[in-house]
Design a protein around this motif. Structure first.
Motif, short mmCIF file in Angstrom:
data_model
loop_
_atom_site.label_atom_id
_atom_site.label_comp_id
_atom_site.label_asym_id
_atom_site.label_seq_id
_atom_site.Cartn_x
_atom_site.Cartn_y
_atom_site.Cartn_z
N LEU A 58 0.83 -1.20 0.00
CA LEU A 58 0.00 0.00 0.00
C LEU A 58 0.87 1.25 0.00
O LEU A 58 0.66 2.18 -0.80
N LEU A 59 1.87 1.30 0.88
CA LEU A 59 2.72 2.47 1.02
C LEU A 59 3.56 2.71 -0.24
O LEU A 59 3.67 3.84 -0.72
N ALA A 60 4.16 1.65 -0.76
CA ALA A 60 4.98 1.79 -1.96
C ALA A 60 4.14 2.28 -3.14
O ALA A 60 4.57 3.16 -3.90
N GLY A 61 2.94 1.74 -3.29
CA GLY A 61 2.06 2.18 -4.38
C GLY A 61 1.61 3.62 -4.20
O GLY A 61 1.54 4.39 -5.17
N LEU A 62 1.31 3.99 -2.97
CA LEU A 62 0.90 5.36 -2.68
C LEU A 62 2.01 6.35 -3.01
O LEU A 62 1.79 7.36 -3.68
N ASP B 57 -7.45 5.73 5.92
CA ASP B 57 -8.01 5.35 4.63
C ASP B 57 -6.94 5.05 3.58
O ASP B 57 -7.26 4.75 2.43
N GLY B 58 -5.66 5.14 3.96
CA GLY B 58 -4.57 4.80 3.04
C GLY B 58 -4.30 5.83 1.97
O GLY B 58 -3.61 5.54 0.99
N ALA B 59 -4.80 7.05 2.13
CA ALA B 59 -4.64 8.07 1.10
C ALA B 59 -3.36 8.89 1.24
O ALA B 59 -2.99 9.62 0.31
N ALA B 60 -2.67 8.80 2.38
CA ALA B 60 -1.46 9.60 2.58
C ALA B 60 -0.56 8.94 3.61
O ALA B 60 -1.04 8.23 4.51
N CYS B 61 0.74 9.14 3.46
CA CYS B 61 1.69 8.59 4.43
C CYS B 61 2.89 9.52 4.56
O CYS B 61 3.18 10.31 3.66
N PRO C 276 -2.77 11.41 -5.55
CA PRO C 276 -3.04 12.57 -6.39
C PRO C 276 -4.48 13.07 -6.31
O PRO C 276 -4.72 14.27 -6.29
N SER C 277 -5.44 12.17 -6.21
CA SER C 277 -6.84 12.59 -6.17
C SER C 277 -7.24 13.21 -4.84
O SER C 277 -8.31 13.80 -4.71
N ARG C 278 -6.37 13.12 -3.84
CA ARG C 278 -6.68 13.63 -2.51
C ARG C 278 -5.81 14.82 -2.10
O ARG C 278 -5.90 15.31 -0.97
N GLN C 279 -4.94 15.26 -2.99
CA GLN C 279 -4.06 16.38 -2.65
C GLN C 279 -4.88 17.65 -2.47
O GLN C 279 -5.88 17.85 -3.14
#
Length: 198
Positions: free
Chosen positions: A15-19, A66-70, A128-131
């Motif tokens: 998840l983190l690497a893909g994000l 929600d996995g949208a940012a790290c 990108p969609s959550r920036q």
């Protein structure tokens, strides 16, 4: 309504690497390290996964529920040395023919302040969609609160003018002058004293 944040673990690696890959595909520094869209698309994910592995082993990764940012944080002791062998090993593991992987590590290590323990924000990525939703500020803010409480400074290198503005709002200041990558973009080494007003 607050942003729910938790500490990531090994189960979150993919998840983190893909994000991080998605968040940094269009970043100026990533574009310099991996010139060419197809090359970056296929090779950049390996570098992001290697970064995740390093920080999971040596530091802390905070991720929104929600996995949208790290955010990847490393504690840096007062006496720390440049790890040139580590930069070479990273290059060998990710893309042996790409000297810029090793060079970026060497160049950022040269401008990294020494002599005082601090928290190092290695990188922060937002889907990108959550920036622009404040997720990055929330992730950084939770660690800066701890830094303020414990009297610990923080350091980072901004990789874009957009992120530079965010970090300035959070109390970071330019350490000296921007780092100009050879034939490439600039990076901004930034330091934040604990208790800096935001």
């Amino acid at each position: 309504m607050g942003v729910a944040i938790r500490t990531a673990d090994r189960d979150d690696r993919e998840l983190l690497a893909g994000l991080l890959d998605a968040a940094f595909q269009d970043d100026p520094v990533s574009g310099w390290i991996f010139p060419g869209e197809e090359y970056r698309r296929t090779t950049h994910p390996r570098l992001m996964a290697a970064f995740v592995d390093i920080v999971l082993a040596e530091g802390r990764i905070d991720v929104t529920e929600d996995g949208a940012a790290c955010a990847l944080w490393l504690p840096v002791p007062a006496e720390s040395a440049e790890d040139e062998e580590g930069f070479a090993a990273l290059r060998e593991a990710v893309d042996p023919d790409n000297e810029r992987i090793e060079l970026i590590g060497t160049l950022t290590a040269e401008v990294h302040p020494a002599g005082r323990a601090h928290e190092y924000l290695w990188m922060i990525g937002v889907a990108p969609s959550r920036q622009g939703e404040g997720l990055g500020s929330a992730l950084i803010g939770s660690v800066l609160e701890r830094c303020d409480r414990d009297g610990v400074p923080a350091y980072l290198e901004a990789s874009s003018e957009r992120s530079l503005g965010l970090y300035e709002r959070l109390g970071f200041q330019l350490v000296d002058r921007p780092l100009a990558l050879p034939d490439g973009p600039r990076m901004w080494p930034m330091w934040r004293e604990p208790g800096t007003a935001r």
